[in-house]
Scaffold this motif. Structure first.
Motif, PDB file in Angstrom:
ATOM      1  N   PRO A 263       6.607  10.053 -22.909  1.00  0.00           N
ATOM      2  CA  PRO A 263       5.590  10.597 -23.488  1.00  0.00           C
ATOM      3  C   PRO A 263       5.553  12.178 -23.705  1.00  0.00           C
ATOM      4  CG  PRO A 263       4.629  10.166 -21.487  1.00  0.00           C
ATOM      5  CD  PRO A 263       5.805   9.613 -21.413  1.00  0.00           C
ATOM      6  N   GLY A 264       6.634  12.740 -24.549  1.00  0.00           N
ATOM      7  CA  GLY A 264       6.732  13.957 -24.526  1.00  0.00           C
ATOM      8  C   GLY A 264       5.727  14.529 -25.502  1.00  0.00           C
ATOM      9  N   TRP A 265       5.700  16.099 -25.550  1.00  0.00           N
ATOM     10  CA  TRP A 265       4.881  16.848 -26.319  1.00  0.00           C
ATOM     11  C   TRP A 265       4.893  16.674 -27.902  1.00  0.00           C
ATOM     12  CZ3 TRP A 265       4.774  21.544 -28.931  1.00  0.00           C
ATOM     13  CH2 TRP A 265       6.328  22.104 -29.214  1.00  0.00           C
ATOM     14  N   ASN A 266       6.248  16.404 -28.304  1.00  0.00           N
ATOM     15  CA  ASN A 266       6.453  16.085 -29.737  1.00  0.00           C
ATOM     16  C   ASN A 266       5.909  14.926 -30.405  1.00  0.00           C
ATOM     17  OD1 ASN A 266       9.203  17.546 -31.214  1.00  0.00           O
ATOM     18  ND2 ASN A 266       8.070  18.490 -29.709  1.00  0.00           N
ATOM     19  N   ALA A 269      -0.333  13.288 -30.588  1.00  0.00           N
ATOM     20  CA  ALA A 269      -1.148  13.159 -31.709  1.00  0.00           C
ATOM     21  C   ALA A 269      -1.257  14.503 -32.202  1.00  0.00           C
ATOM     22  CB  ALA A 269      -2.206  12.371 -31.616  1.00  0.00           C
ATOM     23  N   ASP A 270      -1.669  15.437 -31.267  1.00  0.00           N
ATOM     24  CA  ASP A 270      -1.968  16.995 -31.453  1.00  0.00           C
ATOM     25  C   ASP A 270      -1.001  17.719 -30.618  1.00  0.00           C
ATOM     26  OD1 ASP A 270      -2.902  19.201 -32.382  1.00  0.00           O
ATOM     27  OD2 ASP A 270      -5.146  18.942 -31.740  1.00  0.00           O
ATOM     28  N   PRO A 271       0.173  17.801 -30.978  1.00  0.00           N
ATOM     29  CA  PRO A 271       1.155  18.628 -30.001  1.00  0.00           C
ATOM     30  C   PRO A 271       0.753  19.944 -29.490  1.00  0.00           C
ATOM     31  CG  PRO A 271       2.073  18.104 -32.144  1.00  0.00           C
ATOM     32  CD  PRO A 271       1.098  17.641 -32.131  1.00  0.00           C
ATOM     33  N   ALA A 273      -2.173  21.281 -29.355  1.00  0.00           N
ATOM     34  CA  ALA A 273      -3.535  21.567 -28.505  1.00  0.00           C
ATOM     35  C   ALA A 273      -3.272  21.680 -27.147  1.00  0.00           C
ATOM     36  CB  ALA A 273      -4.348  20.103 -28.664  1.00  0.00           C
ATOM     37  N   MET A 274      -2.097  21.005 -26.548  1.00  0.00           N
ATOM     38  CA  MET A 274      -1.463  21.443 -25.298  1.00  0.00           C
ATOM     39  C   MET A 274      -2.348  20.907 -24.120  1.00  0.00           C
ATOM     40  SD  MET A 274       1.368  22.902 -25.728  1.00  0.00           S
ATOM     41  CE  MET A 274       2.245  23.614 -27.135  1.00  0.00           C
ATOM     42  N   THR A 275      -3.251  19.622 -24.741  1.00  0.00           N
ATOM     43  CA  THR A 275      -4.073  18.902 -23.586  1.00  0.00           C
ATOM     44  C   THR A 275      -3.586  18.347 -22.403  1.00  0.00           C
ATOM     45  OG1 THR A 275      -3.981  16.990 -24.874  1.00  0.00           O
ATOM     46  CG2 THR A 275      -5.559  18.478 -25.640  1.00  0.00           C
ATOM     47  N   PRO A 276      -4.172  18.454 -21.355  1.00  0.00           N
ATOM     48  CA  PRO A 276      -3.431  17.622 -20.230  1.00  0.00           C
ATOM     49  C   PRO A 276      -3.242  16.241 -20.244  1.00  0.00           C
ATOM     50  CG  PRO A 276      -5.821  18.023 -19.995  1.00  0.00           C
ATOM     51  CD  PRO A 276      -5.395  18.575 -21.038  1.00  0.00           C
ATOM     52  N   ASP A 277      -4.067  15.514 -21.005  1.00  0.00           N
ATOM     53  CA  ASP A 277      -3.951  14.173 -21.421  1.00  0.00           C
ATOM     54  C   ASP A 277      -2.976  13.844 -22.487  1.00  0.00           C
ATOM     55  OD1 ASP A 277      -5.531  13.453 -19.125  1.00  0.00           O
ATOM     56  OD2 ASP A 277      -7.274  13.828 -20.436  1.00  0.00           O
ATOM     57  N   TYR A 278      -2.209  12.742 -22.407  1.00  0.00           N
ATOM     58  CA  TYR A 278      -1.376  12.234 -23.529  1.00  0.00           C
ATOM     59  C   TYR A 278      -2.047  11.390 -24.396  1.00  0.00           C
ATOM     60  CZ  TYR A 278       2.714  10.558 -26.082  1.00  0.00           C
ATOM     61  OH  TYR A 278       3.510  10.233 -27.024  1.00  0.00           O
ATOM     62  N   ALA A 279      -1.965  11.439 -26.022  1.00  0.00           N
ATOM     63  CA  ALA A 279      -2.539  10.798 -26.801  1.00  0.00           C
ATOM     64  C   ALA A 279      -1.512  10.560 -28.114  1.00  0.00           C
ATOM     65  CB  ALA A 279      -3.701  11.312 -27.533  1.00  0.00           C
ATOM     66  N   ALA A 281       1.020  10.006 -30.993  1.00  0.00           N
ATOM     67  CA  ALA A 281       0.810  10.135 -32.460  1.00  0.00           C
ATOM     68  C   ALA A 281       0.905   8.778 -33.069  1.00  0.00           C
ATOM     69  CB  ALA A 281       2.085  10.870 -32.923  1.00  0.00           C
ATOM     70  N   ALA A 282       0.283   8.761 -34.333  1.00  0.00           N
ATOM     71  CA  ALA A 282       0.608   7.478 -35.207  1.00  0.00           C
ATOM     72  C   ALA A 282       1.736   7.530 -35.646  1.00  0.00           C
ATOM     73  CB  ALA A 282      -0.527   7.562 -36.246  1.00  0.00           C
ATOM     74  N   GLY A 283       2.484   6.089 -35.736  1.00  0.00           N
ATOM     75  CA  GLY A 283       3.455   5.592 -36.463  1.00  0.00           C
ATOM     76  C   GLY A 283       4.771   5.989 -35.629  1.00  0.00           C
ATOM     77  N   ALA A 284       5.843   6.001 -36.037  1.00  0.00           N
ATOM     78  CA  ALA A 284       7.080   6.117 -35.373  1.00  0.00           C
ATOM     79  C   ALA A 284       7.292   7.481 -34.653  1.00  0.00           C
ATOM     80  CB  ALA A 284       8.389   5.902 -36.334  1.00  0.00           C
ATOM     81  N   THR A 285       6.367   8.418 -34.936  1.00  0.00           N
ATOM     82  CA  THR A 285       6.487   9.750 -34.435  1.00  0.00           C
ATOM     83  C   THR A 285       6.308   9.714 -33.079  1.00  0.00           C
ATOM     84  OG1 THR A 285       5.499  10.854 -36.670  1.00  0.00           O
ATOM     85  CG2 THR A 285       5.329  12.063 -34.644  1.00  0.00           C
TER      86      THR A 285
END
Length: 409
Positions: A263-266, A269-271, A273-279, A281-285
């Motif tokens: 789960p890399g930053w790219n 969902a909001d790369p 934002a630099m949040t500590p928790d991973y969310a 992204a939608a789709g193949a992204t």
């Protein structure tokens, strides 16, 4: 060893007959003009595009533009001007027609091995609990096997090496994932993607297909055949260049549930934002990981221009005609018993290469290359010839077989 320019072929056939046929076939070939879209050395028959594709003509200029203007002048601004940051999805959509995928399901980046790891772990998680086995093509490319072993350890599965022909019988309710190569890299055998995918789905298993030796040489039909996940490289039949980024296909129906083990930053969902928790992204992204390799990424994008206006069905038809003609020439020129084809004769089971088994294969290939016919060698005894229809012609096939005949003559 005999002179490869001699007029008489082993076995009594005359090269002039086959040479004349090759000339006629090239003259009526609707794809022959595409050779001009590539830079190829004069006098060389290049039959190793299944290892590294030829250089498309526009790539060098595009790379120079990226280096001197986008990087050299625009600097970091090129990330945000719509060219760099969106490249993985944009280029994924550009190559999607070649693998039979609708837009929004393919993301470009990382290597085939990295994408395969994502796909296998993601597939195991999609399959859910209560399943214990991962069936893996027993003759798979070695790296695929190594990655499968690691992914299985991570997800608590057991790898079961299985001949693709035996997959339907080996499947069961405990099968979580099935990893298969669309085409065998040694022999050029093409496996039945539609039938094997249906068989896996019948027991609720998730399929992962490696397309490295088929994409760009023949129709794949990922969407049409309901494939779950697929990976592939772009430096072979897609001509993306050495080290070109690979791709990951995630069927639309699985994207929301696809849980990448990287789960890399790219892929956030909001790369920025630099949040500590991973969310994700939608789709193949969500299949993206880290910062993409921009130089090789944009070289690939330019390389794919060579496919403009090209039908993959026409490519497949020429591929089969080329390999048929090459095998006919080999039978005419090479002394009986000197080589044995290990590539299926049946079109339905043949990819876009011909593999010939022979003694001293390494030395034979070295001699072929010294005479301007470039194929490759696979241990212990296989001569491998890849036919890339965008730039290989029938005269190339005839010359390669004739040269091989004279080496054995």
């Amino acid at each position: 060893m005999s002179d490869p320019t001699a007029n008489a072929a082993p076995g009594g056939s005359r090269p002039a007959d086959l040479q004349a046929r090759a000339a006629r076939l090239d003259a009526t070939d609707e794809l022959a003009k595409l050779r001009d879209r590539f830079q190829l050395p004069d006098g060389v028959v290049y039959l190793d595009g299944n290892s590294l594709g030829a250089l498309p003509t526009g790539v060098a200029q595009r790379l120079a533009e990226v280096v001197t203007r986008e990087w050299g002048t625009s600097l970091i601004g090129s990330w945000s001007d719509g060219t760099w940051w969106t490249a993985p999805e944009r280029i994924g959509d550009k190559l999607s027609p070649l693998i039979g995928a609708a837009p929004g399901q393919t993301v470009v980046g990382d290597s085939t091995s990295v994408n395969l790891f994502k796909a296998l772990v993601g597939a195991a998680r999609l399959a859910g609990p209560g399943r214990t086995r991962m069936l893996v093509d027993a003759a798979t490319f070695p790296t695929d096997g190594y990655i499968a072993g690691s992914a299985a350890r991570m997800t608590g599965l057991t790898v079961v090496p299985t001949d693709p022909a035996d997959i339907p019988a080996a499947l069961g309710e405990d099968t979580a994932v099935v990893l298969l190569n669309h085409a065998d890299y040694r022999t050029g055998r093409l496996h039945d993607l539609p039938a094997l995918t249906r068989a896996a789905h019948a027991v609720g298993a998730i399929t992962v297909w490696d397309l490295c030796h088929s994409a760009g040489a023949l129709p794949v039909g990922l969407d049409a055949h309901a494939v779950d996940l697929a990976v592939g490289c772009t430096y072979k039949y897609l001509n993306g260049g050495p080290g070109a980024p690979a791709y990951l296909y995630i069927a639309a129906r699985h994207q929301q549930a696809f849980d990448s083990p990287l789960p890399g930053w790219n892929g956030h969902a909001d790369p920025f934002a630099m949040t500590p928790d991973y969310a994700p992204a939608a789709g193949a992204t969500r299949g993206r990981v880290g910062t993409p390799d921009i130089l090789s990424m944009l070289a690939l994008e330019s390389a794919l221009d060579a496919w403009d206006g090209v039908s993959i069905e026409a490519v497949r038809a020429k591929s089969l005609a080329l390999t048929d003609f090459f095998l006919e020439c080999v039978a005419a020129y090479v002394p009986e018993g000197a080589v044995e084809s290990v590539t299926p004769a049946e079109h339905a089971h043949r990819a876009s290469q011909v593999s010939l088994r022979t003694e001293n294969a390494r030395e034979v290939m070295a001699e072929l290359i010294s005479r301007g016919v470039v194929g490759d060698f696979r241990a212990p005894d296989v001569l491998r010839f890849g036919f890339t229809p965008l730039y290989v012609g029938f005269a190339d096939a005839e010359r390669a077989a004739r040269t091989l005949g004279h080496i054995f003559g």
